[in-house]
Scaffold this motif. Sequence first.
Motif, PDB file in Angstrom:
ATOM      1  N   ILE A  16       0.839  -1.210   0.000  1.00  0.00           N
ATOM      2  CA  ILE A  16       0.000   0.000   0.000  1.00  0.00           C
ATOM      3  C   ILE A  16       0.867   1.250   0.000  1.00  0.00           C
ATOM      4  CG2 ILE A  16      -1.662   1.348   1.367  1.00  0.00           C
ATOM      5  CD1 ILE A  16      -2.823  -1.329   2.348  1.00  0.00           C
ATOM      6  N   LEU A  42       2.186   1.821  -3.452  1.00  0.00           N
ATOM      7  CA  LEU A  42       1.190   2.363  -4.391  1.00  0.00           C
ATOM      8  C   LEU A  42       1.105   3.879  -4.325  1.00  0.00           C
ATOM      9  CD1 LEU A  42      -1.728  -0.236  -3.954  1.00  0.00           C
ATOM     10  CD2 LEU A  42      -0.100  -0.060  -5.849  1.00  0.00           C
ATOM     11  N   PHE A  43       1.377   4.438  -3.156  1.00  0.00           N
ATOM     12  CA  PHE A  43       1.278   5.890  -2.969  1.00  0.00           C
ATOM     13  C   PHE A  43       2.608   6.619  -3.171  1.00  0.00           C
ATOM     14  CE2 PHE A  43      -2.528   4.523  -0.706  1.00  0.00           C
ATOM     15  CZ  PHE A  43      -3.465   5.467  -1.125  1.00  0.00           C
ATOM     16  N   THR A  44       3.713   5.895  -3.183  1.00  0.00           N
ATOM     17  CA  THR A  44       5.018   6.574  -3.216  1.00  0.00           C
ATOM     18  C   THR A  44       5.930   6.157  -4.368  1.00  0.00           C
ATOM     19  OG1 THR A  44       5.966   4.904  -1.720  1.00  0.00           O
ATOM     20  CG2 THR A  44       5.010   6.887  -0.706  1.00  0.00           C
TER      21      THR A  44
END
Length: 315
Positions: free
Chosen positions: A196, A199-201
């Motif tokens: 997770i 996915l954001f970084t």
Amino acid sequence: MIIFNYLLVCLIFGTTFLAIKVGVDASTPPFFSAGIRFFLAGLILFFWMVWKKKANLSLLIHKEMLLTGIGLTFGTFSTLYWAEQYVSSGFAAVLSATAPMMMLVLQTIVLRQKTSSRSVFGCILGFVGIILLLLPHLTITANIRWIIGCLAILVGQIFYSSGALYSKRVIQRFPQTSPIALNAAQMIYGGLLLVILSLFTEHVDIKSMLTTKAIGSLLYLIVIGSMVGHSLFYWLVAKTNPVFPTTWLYISPTIALTFGVLLYGETITWVSAIGVITIIVGTVFANLDSLKQLIHKKRTDAIPVSQRVSEVSGK
């Protein structure tokens, strides 16, 4: 068999740092790589334990698995994988060996447990070793990312120490569940959190990861590092005591440094080498009291009750 498996654990855990470095240098996103490693390894191990009827699926809905996963896997390996973009595998292994000292500090400050002067000396010695390890690189022109990477690994060991202390309570709350299943469950949660975070970084390009080095590194870490290594570790705990297997922390950094220098062209100065020795000696001193207590407890438990009564009564 015990000695052979112990040496195998030392070798496996000593080489995982280099395997991480190889994967990261092959342009594998660090958070994604760590997440896939632990999620898949945890998933396979957990369902294997379910199949052997040593774990129940309901274990995954307990918050303890999530909290342990945050400490032992997510916090520890998000920092380690990110840092190995800039820090050599050998240095990463040595800095990771400070976990027992971090645990001692947490027990003293947070849990208010008494600490012997020998343990305090060990912590101070370990801190001096860290300074010596980093000193050759602390110049005006020092690579700031290298310094931040080293600090990140140390922060990760605080996560690991917190998770290790908390996991002791978790094991007590689930006495009927295999420690391997508990470890697998926390790896699932830790790995999922890492994915997770990725996915954001991170930008994950699967095609760029389809190289021999990237795939080889990931497979080695999943199968050998996580599944075989941790299973052997818990086997040793069951066959010996909780102390003996953890002494890999004193041996594996040397293995990691040796492999890094011989196989990957990493370098180390004589000042840093002194720092490595100082950290390992400090770690031993910091944990000498607890090592002696647990070994003594193991020997006492091995003596029949009738014999212990006789010894107490003077017979």
